[in-house]
Scaffold this active site. Structure first.
Site, PDB file in Angstrom:
ATOM      1  N   SER A 298       0.956  -1.158  -0.039  1.00 50.95           N
ATOM      2  CA  SER A 298       0.010   0.024   0.036  1.00 50.95           C
ATOM      3  C   SER A 298       0.656   1.286  -0.003  1.00 50.95           C
ATOM      4  O   SER A 298       0.457   2.262  -0.539  1.00 50.95           O
ATOM      5  CB  SER A 298      -1.060   0.036   1.152  1.00 50.95           C
ATOM      6  OG  SER A 298      -1.971  -1.095   1.083  1.00 50.95           O
TER       7      SER A 298
ATOM      8  N   LYS B 134      -9.863  -5.469  10.614  1.00 54.69           N
ATOM      9  CA  LYS B 134     -11.001  -4.945   9.912  1.00 54.69           C
ATOM     10  C   LYS B 134     -12.331  -4.935  10.777  1.00 54.69           C
ATOM     11  O   LYS B 134     -12.953  -4.184  10.682  1.00 54.69           O
ATOM     12  CB  LYS B 134     -11.349  -5.767   8.369  1.00 54.69           C
ATOM     13  CG  LYS B 134     -10.283  -5.591   7.518  1.00 54.69           C
ATOM     14  CD  LYS B 134     -10.400  -6.265   6.190  1.00 54.69           C
ATOM     15  CE  LYS B 134      -9.137  -5.836   5.237  1.00 54.69           C
ATOM     16  NZ  LYS B 134      -9.587  -6.641   3.829  1.00 54.69           N
TER      17      LYS B 134
ATOM     18  N   ASP C  92     -13.010  -2.834  -0.718  1.00 57.18           N
ATOM     19  CA  ASP C  92     -12.597  -4.194  -1.221  1.00 57.18           C
ATOM     20  C   ASP C  92     -13.292  -4.434  -2.391  1.00 57.18           C
ATOM     21  O   ASP C  92     -12.910  -4.939  -3.259  1.00 57.18           O
ATOM     22  CB  ASP C  92     -12.466  -5.366  -0.148  1.00 57.18           C
ATOM     23  CG  ASP C  92     -11.326  -4.986   0.844  1.00 57.18           C
ATOM     24  OD1 ASP C  92     -10.269  -4.504   0.338  1.00 57.18           O
ATOM     25  OD2 ASP C  92     -11.334  -5.689   1.950  1.00 57.18           O
TER      26      ASP C  92
ATOM     27  N   GLY D  36     -15.501 -19.585  -0.240  1.00 57.24           N
ATOM     28  CA  GLY D  36     -15.085 -19.079   0.770  1.00 57.24           C
ATOM     29  C   GLY D  36     -15.923 -18.315   1.442  1.00 57.24           C
ATOM     30  O   GLY D  36     -16.894 -17.847   0.694  1.00 57.24           O
TER      31      GLY D  36
ATOM     32  N   GLY E 269     -15.263 -15.958   4.470  1.00 57.31           N
ATOM     33  CA  GLY E 269     -14.483 -15.324   5.456  1.00 57.31           C
ATOM     34  C   GLY E 269     -14.861 -13.767   5.308  1.00 57.31           C
ATOM     35  O   GLY E 269     -15.854 -13.471   4.482  1.00 57.31           O
TER      36      GLY E 269
HETATM   37  P1  NDP Z   1     -10.566 -15.266   6.808  1.00 53.13           P
HETATM   38  O1  NDP Z   1      -9.590 -15.868   7.389  1.00 53.13           O
HETATM   39  O2  NDP Z   1     -11.615 -14.524   7.144  1.00 53.13           O
HETATM   40  O3  NDP Z   1     -11.304 -16.379   5.812  1.00 53.13           O
HETATM   41  C1  NDP Z   1     -10.605 -17.735   5.187  1.00 53.13           C
HETATM   42  C2  NDP Z   1     -11.627 -18.626   4.352  1.00 53.13           C
HETATM   43  O4  NDP Z   1     -10.743 -19.426   3.478  1.00 53.13           O
HETATM   44  C3  NDP Z   1     -12.454 -19.426   4.882  1.00 53.13           C
HETATM   45  O5  NDP Z   1     -13.622 -19.168   4.139  1.00 53.13           O
HETATM   46  C4  NDP Z   1     -11.813 -20.743   5.328  1.00 53.13           C
HETATM   47  O6  NDP Z   1     -12.709 -21.674   5.389  1.00 53.13           O
HETATM   48  C5  NDP Z   1     -11.239 -20.734   3.930  1.00 53.13           C
HETATM   49  N1  NDP Z   1     -10.138 -21.660   3.842  1.00 53.13           N
HETATM   50  C6  NDP Z   1      -8.968 -21.663   4.201  1.00 53.13           C
HETATM   51  N2  NDP Z   1      -8.154 -22.449   4.149  1.00 53.13           N
HETATM   52  C7  NDP Z   1      -8.881 -23.529   3.132  1.00 53.13           C
HETATM   53  C8  NDP Z   1      -8.406 -24.530   2.470  1.00 53.13           C
HETATM   54  N3  NDP Z   1      -7.327 -25.184   2.580  1.00 53.13           N
HETATM   55  N4  NDP Z   1      -9.369 -25.069   1.959  1.00 53.13           N
HETATM   56  C9  NDP Z   1     -10.683 -24.406   1.468  1.00 53.13           C
HETATM   57  N5  NDP Z   1     -10.951 -23.450   2.249  1.00 53.13           N
HETATM   58  C10 NDP Z   1     -10.003 -23.061   2.917  1.00 53.13           C
HETATM   59  O7  NDP Z   1      -9.764 -14.631   5.446  1.00 53.13           O
HETATM   60  P2  NDP Z   1     -10.037 -13.558   4.577  1.00 53.13           P
HETATM   61  O8  NDP Z   1     -11.411 -13.940   3.972  1.00 53.13           O
HETATM   62  O9  NDP Z   1      -9.817 -12.217   4.988  1.00 53.13           O
HETATM   63  O10 NDP Z   1      -8.966 -13.669   3.114  1.00 53.13           O
HETATM   64  C11 NDP Z   1      -9.261 -14.532   2.242  1.00 53.13           C
HETATM   65  C12 NDP Z   1      -8.216 -14.030   1.003  1.00 53.13           C
HETATM   66  O11 NDP Z   1      -8.628 -13.042   0.531  1.00 53.13           O
HETATM   67  C13 NDP Z   1      -6.696 -14.314   1.446  1.00 53.13           C
HETATM   68  O12 NDP Z   1      -5.869 -14.883   0.722  1.00 53.13           O
HETATM   69  C14 NDP Z   1      -6.572 -12.748   1.578  1.00 53.13           C
HETATM   70  O13 NDP Z   1      -5.206 -12.255   1.331  1.00 53.13           O
HETATM   71  C15 NDP Z   1      -7.249 -12.267   0.088  1.00 53.13           C
HETATM   72  N6  NDP Z   1      -7.710 -10.820   0.181  1.00 53.13           N
HETATM   73  C16 NDP Z   1      -7.170 -10.075  -0.942  1.00 53.13           C
HETATM   74  C17 NDP Z   1      -7.596  -8.696  -1.177  1.00 53.13           C
HETATM   75  C18 NDP Z   1      -7.036  -7.838  -2.275  1.00 53.13           C
HETATM   76  O14 NDP Z   1      -7.220  -6.705  -2.157  1.00 53.13           O
HETATM   77  N7  NDP Z   1      -6.423  -8.517  -3.316  1.00 53.13           N
HETATM   78  C19 NDP Z   1      -8.276  -8.182  -0.007  1.00 53.13           C
HETATM   79  C20 NDP Z   1      -8.668  -8.721   0.916  1.00 53.13           C
HETATM   80  C21 NDP Z   1      -8.399 -10.187   1.057  1.00 53.13           C
HETATM   81  P3  NDP Z   1     -13.241 -22.410   6.796  1.00 53.13           P
HETATM   82  O15 NDP Z   1     -14.481 -21.171   7.026  1.00 53.13           O
HETATM   83  O16 NDP Z   1     -13.904 -23.509   6.513  1.00 53.13           O
HETATM   84  O17 NDP Z   1     -12.548 -21.959   7.852  1.00 53.13           O
END
Ligand code: NDP
Length: 282
Positions: free
Chosen positions: A27, A76, A112, A137, A139
Site C-alpha cells: 500500500s 477489519k 474491497d 470461501g 470469511g
Molecule cells: P478469513 O480468514 O476471514 O477466511 C478464510 C476463508 O478461507 C474461510 O472461508 C476458510 O474456510 C477458507 N479456507 C482456508 N483454508 C482453506 C482450505 N485449505 N481449503 C478450503 N477453504 C479454506 O480470510 P479473508 O476472507 O480475510 O481472506 C481470504 C483471502 O482473500 C486471503 O488470501 C487474502 O489475502 C485475500 N484478500 C485479498 C484482497 C485484495 O485486495 N486482493 C483483499 C482482502 C483479502 P473455513 O470457514 O472452513 O475455515
C-alpha cells in the site's frame, strides 16, 4: 472544522496502513505513486499494531495528525468498531478497510468489493452481469465482495465454503440483495460457472490439502479469479488451469483498485490505476 494537518513531515497530510503483519504491504508504494501522479502532497506509512491494541495504535496515529488509514488483517472488524459513522457498504460487509477522519470522529468504509468489481470489469474485461458466479470461501473477504458483486447483477451467485454453516449464513444475509444461494462442495458436482472467485485463504502459505471442490466447475470460456496475489500463479490458479479455466487473474488488480477508492475518499480525486498496476506487475 477543517481537517487537522499533521505536524512535521513538512506539514504534509498523513495516512497509513495498519496491520499485523504489515511489512509486506504494497500500500505505501501504491499510494506514493497515486500522490505523485495526482500532485497530492501526503505521506503514507506502515503501522504495525500489536495484536491486542489496534485502538491504541489508531489513537496514537490520530494524535500525530493522521487523517486516514487503510486497515488490513486482522483488524477489519476492530476498525469497524473504531468508526462511529459507516458507509452502507461497510455496514453490508460488517468490516472496515478504510478510515477517514471527519472533524471529530472516524468514518469507516469498505472498498474491497468495489475494488474487485472494478478490476474484473474495467481492467480485465470480465463480464459479471447475467453470468453464473461461484464464490469459494465465506470469511471476511467473501463478506466484503458479495454486495458489490450482486450490485452488478449476476444471473446467479453461489457461495461454497469448507465450513458449510458459514456459507449458509452469508447467503441468508445477502438474500435481499440478489439471487444468492449456498451450496456444499459435494452438491456442486455437475454444475458449472462462468466466473469462479477464490475468496479462501487456501492459496496462502504451505497448505497442501487438496481443494475440497469437485472437478468440472468451469464452463467453457470461464474466468478464474484469486483474491490472493503472488509473484507466481497461486495454487488455486494452477488448479483452475488444470480444470480448463480459459482466463485467470490474481488479486493484485483488486488491491490497486481498492486503494484508488480509498484515495478518492481521502483526497477527492480518483487516481489512474493502470500505470501503477503495470509497475507492480513489472
Ligand atoms: P478469513 O480468514 O476471514 O477466511 C478464510 C476463508 O478461507 C474461510 O472461508 C476458510 O474456510 C477458507 N479456507 C482456508 N483454508 C482453506 C482450505 N485449505 N481449503 C478450503 N477453504 C479454506 O480470510 P479473508 O476472507 O480475510 O481472506 C481470504 C483471502 O482473500 C486471503 O488470501 C487474502 O489475502 C485475500 N484478500 C485479498 C484482497 C485484495 O485486495 N486482493 C483483499 C482482502 C483479502 P473455513 O470457514 O472452513 O475455515
Amino acid at each position: 472544522m477543517a481537517p487537522t494537518r499533521a505536524r512535521g513531515s513538512l506539514l504534509m497530510d498523513r495516512y497509513a496502513v495498519i496491520g499485523n503483519p504489515v511489512a509486506h504491504s504494497k500500500s505505501p508504494q501504491i499510494h506514493a505513486a497515486f500522490a505523485l501522479a495526482t500532485g497530492e502532497a501526503l505521506v503514507y506509512e506502515r503501522l504495525l499494531a500489536p495484536l491486542d491494541d489496534f485502538p491504541g495504535t489508531l489513537a496514537a496515529f490520530r494524535r500525530q495528525g493522521g487523517l486516514g488509514a487503510n486497515v488490513t488483517l486482522p483488524f477489519k472488524l476492530e476498525a469497524y468498531a473504531a468508526a462511529s459513522e459507516h458507509s452502507a457498504r461497510a455496514v453490508q460487509a460488517g468490516a472496515v478497510n478504510t478510515l477517514v477522519w471527519r472533524e471529530d470522529h472516524w468514518f469507516g468504509d469498505n472498498t474491497d468489493g468495489v475494488g474487485l468489481t472494478r478490476d474484473l470489469r474495467q481492467n480485465l474485461g470480465c463480464r459479471v452481469a447475467d453470468q453464473r458466479v461461484l464464490v469459494l470461501g465465506a470469511g471476511g473477504a467473501a463478506r466484503g465482495i458479495l454486495g458489490p458483486l450482486l450490485a452488478v447483477h449476476p444471473r446467479m451467485l453461489v457461495i461454497s465454503n469448507r465450513t458449510v454453516k458459514k456459507a449458509d449464513e452469508l447467503a441468508a444475509l445477502f438474500a435481499e440483495d440478489g439471487p444468492v444461494v449456498s451450496e456444499t462442495a459435494r452438491n456442486l458436482a455437475g454444475q458449472s460457472f462462468d466466473l469462479v472467485i477464490n475468496a479462501t485463504s487456501s492459496s496462502v502459505g504451505e497448505d497442501t490439502h487438496p481443494l475440497p471442490w469437485p472437478a468440472g466447475l468451469f464452463a467453457p470460456g470461464a474466468f478464474a479469479y484469486d483474491l490472493m496475489y503472488a509473484s507466481e500463479p497461486t495454487r488455486f490458479l494452477n488448479w483452475a488451469d488444470q480444470q480448463g479455466a480459459t482466463r485467470r487473474a490474481d488479486g493484485l488488480g483488486m488491491l490497486v483498485e481498492q486503494a484508488a477508492e480509498s484515495f478518492l475518499l481521502w483526497r477527492g480525486v480518483r487516481p489512474e490505476t493502470r500505470a501503477v498496476l503495470d509497475g507492480l506487475r513489472g
